[in-house]
Design a protein around this motif. Structure first.
Motif, short mmCIF file in Angstrom:
data_model
loop_
_atom_site.label_atom_id
_atom_site.label_comp_id
_atom_site.label_asym_id
_atom_site.label_seq_id
_atom_site.Cartn_x
_atom_site.Cartn_y
_atom_site.Cartn_z
N GLU A 184 48.53 38.31 39.76
CA GLU A 184 47.55 37.56 38.97
C GLU A 184 47.93 37.52 37.50
O GLU A 184 47.27 36.84 36.71
CB GLU A 184 46.16 38.17 39.14
N TYR A 287 38.09 52.40 47.37
CA TYR A 287 38.46 51.34 48.30
C TYR A 287 39.63 51.81 49.15
O TYR A 287 40.65 52.27 48.62
CB TYR A 287 38.86 50.08 47.54
N ASP A 770 29.45 42.99 42.59
CA ASP A 770 30.55 42.12 42.17
C ASP A 770 29.96 41.02 41.30
O ASP A 770 29.59 39.96 41.76
CB ASP A 770 31.26 41.52 43.38
N ARG A 772 31.55 39.26 39.19
CA ARG A 772 32.54 38.25 38.82
C ARG A 772 32.30 36.93 39.54
O ARG A 772 32.86 35.91 39.16
CB ARG A 772 33.95 38.75 39.12
N THR A 773 31.47 36.95 40.58
CA THR A 773 31.25 35.73 41.35
C THR A 773 30.20 34.87 40.67
O THR A 773 29.27 35.36 40.04
CB THR A 773 30.78 36.08 42.77
N LYS A 887 37.61 37.23 35.14
CA LYS A 887 37.46 36.85 36.54
C LYS A 887 38.45 37.59 37.44
O LYS A 887 38.12 37.93 38.57
CB LYS A 887 37.68 35.34 36.70
N SER A 888 39.65 37.80 36.96
CA SER A 888 40.70 38.37 37.81
C SER A 888 40.30 39.75 38.31
O SER A 888 39.77 40.57 37.57
CB SER A 888 42.01 38.46 37.01
N SER A 889 40.61 40.00 39.57
CA SER A 889 40.25 41.30 40.16
C SER A 889 41.07 42.43 39.57
O SER A 889 40.60 43.57 39.50
CB SER A 889 40.45 41.25 41.67
N SER A 892 39.13 43.47 36.47
CA SER A 892 37.68 43.31 36.63
C SER A 892 36.89 44.38 35.88
O SER A 892 35.70 44.20 35.64
CB SER A 892 37.32 43.36 38.12
#
Length: 908
Positions: A184, A287, A770, A772-773, A887-889, A892
């Protein structure tokens, strides 16, 4: 053939147009031999060859003094046995030069070179095949501007630069002003040194997740970077720059993992506070990238007053087979402090499972799951999940099913399912665990398989259906406890329908049939009078029992078409009316043999009838026989309208009424109240099918007494009208937009999975895990959008959408003439600019005289960043939240968010 001598140390050879086929073949063979560069010691007099490249208009570069009449000879491969170990493929638009003295190949203008796994494109490319070095650079156009920047690709790594110097043996390279994508990240470096296939060193670099690497919204400046493509990025002293303004945010070093595959790692929590739980850390955890097919995220929340929450979220997928997700949530919520009168502790949980099978995976069997069950108050008391759509919903539903089709003759279908329905207000839960269904396809005993089925006899057919259930009714507090299973009721029902159909008088369709049912149950009752308590008691009995019923039914119907013509010169040329009347007859005998009597008082003189099958999952056999005649009339109205917009003038067909239905029945066996209420329903779509209107009413021909009970007296004979309206309802839904392809919601959104609406009439979900959505339906692919940074005026066509929902309910069962429901809901979204979006959801209840749930949404697309503000200004779900972040994970965690969640009152 002519030899031309130039000021250079090499000689150029030009070919004139060919005249004979033999000469053409010999000359072509000669140049193909030269093209392979299998040069011996005797070939030294010819030092260099310039071969013009292929051009469509046969015009060559005059600066190189190549005659215009030169015929192009394409040579696709070069191989030097002494230096190169693979075939070289090259293309150039203007010319190719091969200098044998210095062992150099030059390609000019739109040059392309392919060697092993290396792909190189540039304005000019030179290759020293003695030193195994390749150099690529830019060229100037007619205006003196540099064009055709070098493009270098080796394997999956792509680099764009101003100049590239590469060694094909050592794999080392030096690159000036390089640009490359690493996951990314987009990286731009002043000087890049490539040590080998796996290590790059970059000096004076900047990296960002912005789409525009030359003019990014933000970037990180680093003096030194070590890059291992597909694995990691290690940077030294780094400073963050926003809008070309350095910020005080800096770090001495950093490490960024880079991989195409999912990696396990920590999830950084969010810090905040609220009025009831104090300070908190939310959505922190770990995770686990367990496999390419499934993963697991373990998340937790902690509050300073002792409240905590745990969540397990997993997604799985197998291409062309299935995909799904599983969410397990638990919260221990504490309100106030021990010793205070308002101290409350509650434990809430929620289980979600969604499974979808690919339609092509197996055409004869299918498995699906949609599970949403848990504590009735979970969505209303959850501190983490601010999903107002689910919080306002009163029902939780679940379904898990497996179906199998056996391709036999006749075909056999089998399905096994489990269902769950939970009322979050009453906390009553109804489950079927499981339901078994099986059916055998129709069998025509009096007709051959390939013969037409015509007539009464040949159309006689029968089926077999089986349905078995284990039904449970319980409450939230007893869910999955032993008593829940003790109260279960189970049974099985066999059904064999026998029917036929035929036509009479050409236009009337007649159906006739009989239906036999045998019901097996495992739960019955025994009712008796208890002399000790002087009460009638009902005793539940476990064990097998069965009863059998049957009935007969027939119907006749037809279709009547009517057209009212007004003339082709009229705007409305004609109206078409379709009537489908139908009369049905049903006979059901009395099954009083399944009824017994019981004593109702101590005198022993009064008795009442009952059946031991009362309360069964498939009902009970009827004691009274019925002789019903059913009447229904279905109507549709369609208009033919002159079309002035089209050139061909073909009339348009517009549906005026989708349906206008009347239905009632008459029981010939009833001593009184033989007519059932008349039900009238209607529906239509208008305004280009964007407004949907549905209406329904119930009209009772009988009057009622002062107690509100129906009496055997027609309402018109009691001083009233022909019919007494007992209820009526109307719904209007209007959804319109100027956006192309706008939908009504995301079917697979978290709001829908939680039990909320798919549209935004009750607001949109705020997924705290989350942020960011986007809160809006949008396409995140920026390459499909116009350039938002180019300035200029915004498009005069401002995208927007609006949804209206109106509901009206009227009740008059007992002459109360009351409007029991009257409300309107509205929601909309508008793109105020290309990057600014605003949305709202609200409504008004005219019966309760108050504003319904209201939500305001604002969002700014900052290209590689996103900012939003979500506000519920009043009501039980008062809430506001602000967020701005990348936005990029991979970045984040670079964000700022502040919110005030609703103050939940536990126990309500």
């Amino acid at each position: 053939m002519t030899l031309q001598k130039t000021s250079h140390i090499f000689t150029k050879i030009a070919l004139k147009p060919l005249r004979t086929n033999l000469f053409h073949i010999v000359l072509l063979a000669f140049f193909l031999t030269i093209g392979t560069l299998q040069v011996s010691a005797q070939d030294t007099p010819v030092k260099s060859i310039a071969v013009p490249a292929k051009k469509d208009n046969d015009t060559l570069n005059k600066a190189k003094n190549i005659p215009a009449e030169t015929t192009v000879i394409d040579t696709d491969t070069i191989k030097n046995k002494s230096a190169l170990d693979a075939i070289i493929k090259r293309v150039a638009e203007d010319y190719e030069e091969i200098d044998q003295e210095v062992k150099r190949l030059t390609l000019y203008n739109k040059a392309e070179l392919y060697y092993k796994d290396i792909e190189l494109k540039a304005g000019i490319i030179t290759m020293d095949y003695e030193k195994n070095e390749i150099h690529a650079g830019r060229i100037k156009d007619s205006l003196g501007n540099y064009t055709q920047m070098p493009y270098f690709k080796q394997g999956q790594n792509v680099v764009e630069a101003d100049s590239i110097h590469f060694n094909t043996v050592t794999k080392k390279a030096r690159i000036w002003n390089s640009k490359s994508d690493q996951g990314e990240f987009r990286v731009k470096g002043e000087v890049t040194k490539k040590e080998n296939d796996s290590v790059y060193y970059i000096k004076n670099a900047r990296f960002t997740t912005s789409k525009n690497i030359d003019d990014p919204e933000y970037y990180f400046v680093a003096k030194k970077i070590k890059l291992v493509p597909g694995k990691k990025v290690v940077v030294g002293f780094t400073n963050m720059v926003i809008a070309d303004v350095p910020t005080p945010l800096m770090i001495p070093f950093a490490f960024f993992p880079m991989t195409d595959k999912a990696e396990s790692g920590l999830i950084v929590p969010t810090f905040g506070d609220n009025n009831t739980q104090g300070y908190f850390l939310q959505n922190g955890g770990y995770y686990f990238a367990l496999s390419d097919y499934y993963d697991l995220a373990v998340l937790g929340d902690y509050y300073t007053n002792g409240s905590y929450g745990l969540r397990f979220e997993s997604k799985y997928a197998k291409r062309y087979k299935y995909n799904g997700n599983i969410n397990l949530r638990f919260e221990n919520n504490v309100q106030s402090e021990k010793g205070f009168p308002d101290y409350v502790r509650s434990k809430q949980y929620n289980i979600q499972w969604s499974h979808r099978q690919d339609a092509k995976a197996n055409p004869n069997s299918r498995f699906s799951a949609s599970v949403n069950l848990g504590s009735s108050q979970y969505y209303r008391q959850s501190q983490n999940l601010g999903n107002v759509g689910a919080g306002l919903n009163n029902t939780l539903q679940s379904s898990v099913s497996y179906s199998k089709t056996f391709q036999t003759v006749p075909q056999v279908n089998l399905s096994l399912s489990a269902t769950h329905n939970q009322n979050t207000n009453t906390e009553v839960i109804n489950m079927t665990l499981p339901t078994l269904q099986a059916s055998v396809d129709r069998i025509f005993p009096f007709a051959a398989d390939d013969a037409p089925k015509k007539g009464i006899i040949k159309n006689i057919n029968l089926q077999y259906n089986l349905r078995g259930e284990n039904r449970i009714q319980t409450t939230d507090s007893l869910f999955f406890k032993p008593q829940m299973f003790r109260d279960a009721k189970s049974g099985m029902q066999h059904t064999i329908p026998l029917s036929t159909n035929f036509k009479v008088f050409k236009h009337f369709s007649v159906t006739a049939g009989t239906n036999f049912q045998e019901t097996w149950v495992m739960n019955t009752i025994n009712r008796q009078y208890n002399n000790n308590t002087n009460e009638v008691e009902t005793i539940d009995k476990k064990g097998f029992d069965a009863y059998r019923t049957y009935n007969f039914s027939s119907s006749i119907g037809t279709t009547v078409y009517g057209t009212f013509n007004f003339g082709e010169d009229k705007k409305i040329q004609a109206i078409r009316h379709v009537i489908r009347p139908s009369i049905s007859y049903t006979y059901t005998p009395s099954f009083e043999r399944y009824y017994d009597t019981y004593q109702i008082d101590a005198t022993g003189t009064a008795y009442e009838d009952y059946t031991r099958f009362e309360g069964g999952i498939f009902g009970a056999p009827g004691k009274n026989y019925s002789n019903n005649i059913g009447i229904s009339i279905n109507n549709t109205f369609e208009a033919k309208v002159r079309n002035d917009e089209e050139e061909d003038g073909e009339p348009k067909k517009i549906m005026l009424l989708n349906n206008l239905n009347f239905s009632t029945s008459y029981n010939m066996a009833a001593d009184s109240l033989a007519w059932s209420p008349l039900r009238v329903t209607a529906g239509t779509n208008i305004l280009k099918k964007k407004m949907n209107i549905n209406f329904g009413t119930t009209l009772d021909p009988y009057a009622i007494n002062n107690s509100g009970q129906r009496i055997d007296t027609y309402n018109i004979n009691n001083g009233g009208s022909l019919f007494r309206m007992t209820s009526a309802n109307m719904t209007v839904n209007y959804s319109f937009s100027n956006k192309e392809g706008s939908g009504n919601g995301k079917n697979d959104s978290q709001t829908a999975r939680n039990g909320g609406r798919q549209d935004d009439l009750f607001g949109t979900a705020t997924d705290m895990s989350d942020r960011r959505t986007s809160m809006f339906e949008e396409d995140d692919e920026d390459d499909k959008k116009s350039d938002k940074t180019s300035g200029g005026f915004f498009n005069a066509k401002i995208p927007w959408d609006l949804r209206l929902a109106y509901s009206l309910t009227y009740s008059n069962n007992n002459r109360q003439r009351e409007i029991t429901g009257n409300s309107i809901m509205v929601s909309g979204n508008i793109d105020m600019t290309e990057r600014w979006k605003m949305g709202f959801s609200s409504g008004y209840d005219f019966v309760q005289k108050g504003v319904t749930f209201t939500q305001l949404r604002f969002e700014r697309d900052l290209l590689s960043w996103r900012m939003d503000f979500n506000w519920v200004p009043f009501g039980d779900n008062t809430y506001w939240g602000f967020f701005i972040g990348i936005k990029s994970s991979v970045l984040s965690d670079i964000k700022y968010e502040k919110r005030q969640v609703p103050d939940r009152i536990l126990g309500n």
